[in-house]
Design an enzyme around this catalytic site. Structure first.
Site, mmCIF file in Angstrom:
data_model
loop_
_atom_site.group_PDB
_atom_site.id
_atom_site.type_symbol
_atom_site.label_atom_id
_atom_site.label_comp_id
_atom_site.label_asym_id
_atom_site.label_seq_id
_atom_site.Cartn_x
_atom_site.Cartn_y
_atom_site.Cartn_z
ATOM 1 N N GLY A 59 -64.700 9.257 40.085
ATOM 2 C CA GLY A 59 -63.722 10.105 40.760
ATOM 3 C C GLY A 59 -62.288 9.620 40.617
ATOM 4 N N GLU A 60 -62.119 8.328 40.436
ATOM 5 C CA GLU A 60 -60.763 7.793 40.474
ATOM 6 C C GLU A 60 -60.291 7.174 39.163
ATOM 7 O OE1 GLU A 60 -60.118 6.306 44.858
ATOM 8 O OE2 GLU A 60 -62.229 6.557 44.390
ATOM 9 N N GLY A 64 -59.202 16.514 48.597
ATOM 10 C CA GLY A 64 -58.737 15.547 49.587
ATOM 11 C C GLY A 64 -58.072 14.371 48.901
ATOM 12 N N PHE A 65 -58.762 13.820 47.914
ATOM 13 C CA PHE A 65 -58.203 12.727 47.107
ATOM 14 C C PHE A 65 -57.814 11.533 47.965
ATOM 15 C CE2 PHE A 65 -56.994 16.972 45.562
ATOM 16 C CZ PHE A 65 -57.861 17.055 44.498
ATOM 17 N N THR A 95 -69.872 18.322 35.305
ATOM 18 C CA THR A 95 -69.037 18.022 36.470
ATOM 19 C C THR A 95 -68.331 16.676 36.301
ATOM 20 O OG1 THR A 95 -70.982 17.136 37.597
ATOM 21 C CG2 THR A 95 -70.406 19.420 38.061
ATOM 22 N N ARG A 125 -74.215 5.437 33.382
ATOM 23 C CA ARG A 125 -74.901 6.680 33.044
ATOM 24 C C ARG A 125 -74.218 7.832 33.779
ATOM 25 N NH1 ARG A 125 -79.858 7.220 31.212
ATOM 26 N NH2 ARG A 125 -80.732 5.409 32.261
ATOM 27 N N THR A 175 -66.233 17.158 43.929
ATOM 28 C CA THR A 175 -66.707 16.149 42.995
ATOM 29 C C THR A 175 -67.929 16.590 42.219
ATOM 30 O OG1 THR A 175 -68.038 15.297 44.783
ATOM 31 C CG2 THR A 175 -65.897 14.280 44.450
ATOM 32 N N LYS A 214 -71.677 4.478 37.227
ATOM 33 C CA LYS A 214 -70.455 3.951 37.840
ATOM 34 C C LYS A 214 -69.655 5.143 38.365
ATOM 35 C CE LYS A 214 -70.015 0.000 34.656
ATOM 36 N NZ LYS A 214 -69.115 -0.718 33.713
ATOM 37 N N GLY A 215 -68.864 4.915 39.388
ATOM 38 C CA GLY A 215 -68.080 6.006 39.968
ATOM 39 C C GLY A 215 -67.048 6.532 38.985
#
Lengths: 166, 693, 334
Positions: free
Chosen positions: B658-659, B234-235, B588, B582, B465, B655-656
């Site tokens: 994905g982006e 989807g992004f 993944t 972490r 994700t 911390k995220g």
């Protein structure tokens, strides 16, 4: 206009009535409920719908079902056998060669096709001279370029295929 | 500080939980759900840019065998929304080319498509504007920009800093219109039963989709169920439903009891689901003789839609990246007769860090110091944007550690200094950043089923994700059990509420709720619960956000080759070192970061949606002409991380991720291309013609 | 897609008779181009005659040392054929640089040659296009024309022919064997394709109902050959410029050569001026550049494809440098 055809899908004979306009992909997905091949672009530009027809990888979206009457079709769902998933499928999991998974059934079918093509000595655009091709990173990348992956799992895909081909 | 999990399952390199299902093609995406006698929808899309539908002749379509319904603005149900994108078929007005002006529902896809083609629509047209600069109304300042940031900022006196500077950069950078193009097209399958609506929606947020659809149709959200266990990417574009979902639900409402299916064509994916708008950034940098920044300015002009404003927060990263006393940023929109843009992976940071990090490279060259040294020299003590301390900021470590692992210092810094077999070779570096968000309004249920098994429920989404895997790992540690004791349920509004898989916030937001529920479960039932013992918990408030600036960081390094004769550009190596807190699952996580960098490479080299100004729509709306990186374009891409948990953020210290991977990549590649060739490319994509003489 | 009837042909003559008699009929082989166009509404036949079963997939030696390729030979089979790889590597390279493995497994030799010219506006049934709807106009002239023609175009059409195979076939002096309602004829591939002129609807000189049944190659040209394709992706993309080149050297001089550009025109572009300039000359860097410039003298560029002139020149020079033993190879310094 309708036509009655028979397809051997993942080892099982399936009779189905199709519209002459029905693609092999839509026959599988909408009429036979075989949803392993995916519709990503419907124009042969992404490879998500790749299946093996009579052992060869093709995009099922640019093939009319009526023209494939009698064909043997193998989807990602049919690659597995009694021993479990196909080695390519296991290697995809082990190498995390997928994220969203939508292109994956096409990728694994294409990968099985690639391994057979390399084994048969078929060259690619990066094969040097007229020697038999070897399954290098460059060979795998070139041969798998008809299967787009938007998540960017390409390094894992290459690693998985090389692992199986080694 | 938050009470940290003791890592046992988390941090472990385990295989993707949904992998086995996906390699078999057995994961049911929205369109794959088995249904009884479904109907198929096909839309009729406007072939004019701006005007009104003068007439719709559906007689030929309705005469076709198998056609169940033709939906137009004349018979469409009334919607209760003012959202210009979602007000589908509410009036004859046409606001952009490709807008849905009618829809056909039929018993097969072939009949639906043929019938849609047989609907004759006539239009009255009006003049239109589809590119910035062509709109006589000029530019518009939005009230705020995406994610709630202020439109403009002005600290100190940038003009004076520029006037007094020893070195300056004042350049314009342009990023192309790009499309999310997940491989799974946006898909909606809707069924009305009585007053209840069930939707299978390709969505990054089942609760968000429910909220929007309930609002649009004036329904109690409790009567709407949205299901989506698997999402084919989807992004950002699947962050919220678009017109296709609305028209499908509308059609299903008129055909009660029948399931109506609609998957967008790839062409429609270029106009009906959002995209990243084309934009130009004027970047001004002012520096002292040693490279110390005295001023940073970014002025953004971007395209948006007249019917619904979307303002990407492009200049926001420049507000916090580097210390400089004088800073000014602005965002302006050209409101046009074009499809509505939306989130695309790292909205704001992806284009913003291309411009800023290319400008920093240009400044380093002018000052005559290494671009890493320049960045280190301008590392801020506190967040320049808010004055708050950083919860953690390890950008300098990323730069140094990444440089060593990449072999950065092997390079001769002079441009055009290395040639191999007819290819000019260069190295480039850029920084990455993305905020560490955690969303409110997440809840989870933990239930003991039996035999040492726990069911963990949250309406989260996994669009690739790794949430299926990471959330199970988090639940395992929160309960103090092995990962395989967890049965996770996600992707359904029947589960506890959850926020969007977006803003790189999913794992932090959902994970915090799961940890809260698990701890409450143990508090209440101890280590030896009875079957069906269950706890529901809300995630606690994100207090760290009040006191600290919360961000992830990274450093990306590119090796680029440009063919001396043809200008062909290749990226044999990309390396990223990230400050990502972490990491819950290294396998993944690495895929996420590498995937982001791959999309960054694609943004750098390939993606360019070309607006035809006469026809008023994208001239290359398919994957044959709008290129995304193919396998052969991607060589060695590696991502590592420092592995320093940020204990202020959430119980995982994460911390995220994905982006952040897409931020800075294009700059690293552009900087490497400059090093290779001496040609500075400030307009994406970096295609071969830019090097030809 | 409008409904159509489907018939599977069992012999070429009746297939030709059927299609020739029905202006709305079309041949179907691999389908990779036609099915795409059916979905786009670019092709709207009422009858498809499937010629896949005509057993036209033989590759046979000819008495004159040439090769006869059955029209139905799949691209992947032809590219992998040992005789092709050994004696016509240009053909193999060209095929393998095109499309994807999956498409090459379906696409046939004749189907590849007869794929339509490529243009986004042609493919967009909602846009004007003189090729699709004569007289409706050509939006590419003032629109998105990065991929479009710089040679031989007309105000009515600036599309380019996308077939890599075709460029190689022209360089190899191949001939198409064509069956029509009145019998068989032979069409040199170099003369198969048309420039758009004022009738861009037709890509080739074939009449409706004519079917390519085979392609014949003369005995190998000898020397060294190379198909070089330059494109926006490293793979699976159409050419911006491609060069099919074959060169025979003798005593440091170009004895004979064949040069064909792909991606520059409505048809594969035989670079006869460049050939003439180099035949009998020493392939110095200056001579190579002059030859390329001579060929591109008549290039007419559009708003977005001006780069094709230097790209075509540089690519041709680069390929010729390689094939003539790197007469003026730039030196590595790293």
């Amino acid at each position: 206009m309708e036509a009655d055809i028979t397809l051997r899908v993942d080892g099982e004979d399936r009779k189905v009535t199709v519209d002459t306009r029905t693609t092999l992909l839509d026959a599988l997905r909408d009429r036979l409920g075989v949803t392993a091949p995916k519709k990503g672009c419907d124009h042969g530009q992404c490879g998500s719908c790749t299946v093996l027809v009579d052992g060869r990888r093709v995009v099922s979206c640019l093939s009319l079902a009526v023209a494939r009457d009698g064909a043997e079709v193998t989807t990602a769902a049919g690659l597995a056998d009694a021993d479990g998933p196909h080695p390519v499928q296991r290697a995809f999991v082990a190498n995390d060669a997928l994220q969203c998974g939508f292109c994956t059934p096409g990728q694994v079918c294409s990968a099985v096709g690639v391994l057979a093509e390399v084994k048969a000595g078929w060259p690619s655009a990066v094969t040097e001279g007229d020697a038999a091709p070897e399954l290098t990173d460059a060979e795998v990348r070139e041969r798998m370029s008809g299967n787009l992956c938007r998540c960017g799992a390409y390094p894992g895909i290459v690693a998985a295929i090389r692992e199986v081909g080694a | 500080m938050t009470d940290q999990l003791t890592p046992n399952a988390i941090g472990r390199d385990v295989a993707r939980a949904d992998g086995p299902l996906k390699v078999l093609g057995a994961a049911p995406y929205a369109y794959d759900q088995p249904l009884t006698d479904p109907l198929y929808l096909c839309t009729v899309d406007a072939t004019v840019v701006r005007g009104r539908v003068a007439g719709v002749d559906a007689s030929a379509a309705l005469a076709m065998d198998g056609v169940e319904l033709v939906l137009t603005h004349e018979n469409a149900p009334e919607l209760s929304t003012e959202d210009g994108e979602l007000r589908v078929l509410q009036s004859p007005e046409v606001h952009f080319r490709g807008q849905v002006v009618a829809a056909v529902v039929a018993t097969t896809t072939e009949v639906a498509a043929a019938a849609a083609g047989a609907v004759v629509v006539t239009y009255d047209t009006e003049p239109f504007a589809v590119t910035a600069g062509s709109d006589p109304a000029g530019l518009h300042a939005p009230e705020k920009v995406n994610a709630g940031y202020p439109t403009d900022t002005d600290d100190g006196d940038l003009d004076a800093a520029v006037a007094a500077a020893a070195f300056t950069v004042d350049e314009e950078y342009t990023t192309a219109r790009t499309h999310n193009n997940p491989l799974e097209p946006h898909t909606t399958v809707a069924t009305w039963t009585g007053g209840d609506l069930h939707v299978f929606e390709a969505s990054q947020s089942v609760f968000g989709a429910r909220r929007v659809l309930a609002g649009v149709f004036g329904l109690d959200p409790e009567r709407v169920r949205v299901t989506c266990p698997y999402v084919g990417g989807g992004f950002g574009s699947k962050g919220s439903p678009h017109a296709g979902a609305v028209v499908t639900v509308m059609a299903a409402r008129m055909l009660p009891g029948r399931s109506v299916k609609f998957a967008l064509t790839r062409r429609q994916m270029f106009r009906l689901v959002g995209y990243r708008p084309r934009m130009t950034q004027r970047v001004r940098l002012a520096a002292a003789p040693d490279g110390t920044l005295t001023g940073v300015g970014v002025d953004v002009v971007q395209e948006s839609a007249r019917i619904k404003e979307y303002a990407e927060q492009t200049a926001v990263a420049a507000r916090m990246m580097y210390a400089a006393p004088n800073r000014r940023t602005s965002h302006r929109l050209a409101l046009l007769d074009i499809p509505v843009p939306t989130w695309m992976r790292a909205p704001g940071e992806a284009p913003g860090m291309f411009a800023l990090e290319t400008a920093i490279d240009e400044l380093a060259a002018r000052v005559g110091i290494d671009p890493i040294a320049l960045r280190v020299r301008n590392e801020p003590e506190r967040d320049p944007a808010t004055g708050k301390p950083f919860s953690s900021r390890h950008l300098v470590d990323c730069l140094h550690e990444g440089a060593d692992r990449f072999g950065w210092y092997d390079r001769d810094p002079r441009p055009r200094s290395r040639r191999v077999n007819g290819w000019l070779v260069g190295y480039g570096v850029a920084a990455s950043t993305y905020p560490a968000y955690r969303m409110p309004a997440n809840s989870a249920v933990v239930r003991y089923t039996a035999d040492d098994r726990y069911r963990v429920e949250i309406g989260a989404s996994d669009l690739g994700t790794g949430a299926w895997t990471a959330l199970a790992q988090i639940a395992a540690d929160a309960l103090g059990v092995p990962q395989d004791s967890i049965d996770l349920a996600i992707g359904d509004t029947r589960l506890p509420r959850a926020t969007v898989a977006g803003g790189s916030s999913g794992t932090a937001s959902w994970g915090t709720a799961i940890v809260e529920a698990a701890r409450a479960f143990r508090d209440k039932f101890g280590r030896t619960p009875e079957p069906d013992d269950e706890v529901f918990a809300d995630a606690p408030e994100n207090t760290a956000a009040k006191d600290f600036a919360l961000h992830g960081y990274g450093a990306q390094f590119a090796e680029v080759r440009v063919h001396e004769d043809t200008g062909e550009i290749r990226v044999p190596r990309l390396y990223g070192m990230f400050d990502a807190g972490r990491v819950i699952n290294p396998r993944t996580a690495r895929s996420q970061l590498v995937g982001g960098m791959t999309m960054g490479l694609s943004m750098a080299l390939h993606e360019d949606s070309v607006m035809d100004t006469a026809l008023g729509h994208t001239a290359n709306p398919d994957l044959g002409e709008y290129h995304i990186a193919a396998n052969a374009d991607v060589h060695e891409i590696r991502a590592d991380w420092l592995g320093i948990p940020d204990e202020r953020l959430n119980p995982m210290g994460s911390k995220g991720i994905g982006e952040i991977g897409i931020t800075g990549t294009a700059a690293a590649i552009a900087n490497a291309a400059h090093h290779a060739t001496g040609v500075r490319v400030r307009e994406l994509p970096i295609t071969l013609d830019k090097f030809l003489r | 897609m409008k409904p159509f009837a489907y018939r599977r042909a069992t012999d070429a003559r009746s297939a030709v008779a059927t299609v020739a008699a029905d202006p709305d009929a079309a041949f179907l082989a691999g389908g990779t181009n036609l099915v795409d166009h059916l979905k786009l509404g670019v092709a709207c036949p009422s009858l498809l005659v499937d010629v896949s079963d005509l057993a036209a997939d033989l590759v046979e030696h000819l008495p004159d040392g040439g090769l006869r390729i059955g029209a139905g030979t799949r691209n992947s089979d032809l590219a992998a054929h040992p005789v092709v790889r050994a004696h016509y590597p240009l053909l193999s390279e060209a095929l393998l640089s095109g499309a994807s493995g999956q498409l090459r497994n379906a696409a046939t030799t004749a189907g590849n040659l007869l794929q339509r010219t490529r243009c986004g506006y042609f493919r967009d049934a909602t846009a004007p296009c003189n090729k699709r709807e004569p007289g409706s106009g050509c939006p590419a002239v003032a629109g998105h024309n990065r991929h479009h023609a710089i040679l031989g175009a007309s105000p009515d059409c600036v599309a380019t022919h996308p077939s890599d195979l075709a460029a190689a076939m022209v360089a190899l002096d191949a001939t198409a064997v064509v069956l029509g309602p009145d019998g068989e004829r032979r069409v040199p591939i170099g003369g198969l394709y048309r420039l758009p002129g004022d009738d861009p609807t037709r890509d080739t000189v074939l009449a409706h109902g004519e079917l390519i049944t085979a392609v014949e190659l003369p005995a190998p040209f000898g020397g060294r050959a190379r198909y070089r394709k330059v494109r926006d992706r490293a793979s699976f993309a159409f050419a911006l410029v491609s060069v099919a080149a074959a060169v025979r050297m003798h005593d440091g001089v170009v004895e004979d050569l064949r040069l064909v550009f792909g991606g520059l025109a409505h048809r594969p572009w035989r670079a006869a001026h460049a050939e003439d300039a180099l035949r009998g000359s020493a392939p110095t860097e200056v001579a190579l550049r002059a030859a390329a410039d001579a060929e591109l003298l008549d290039a007419r560029t559009l708003s977005g494809n001006g780069f094709k002139v230097p790209l075509a020149r540089n690519t041709l020079v680069s390929v010729l440098r390689e094939l003539t033993d790197g007469a003026a190879e730039p030196e590595d310094d790293a």
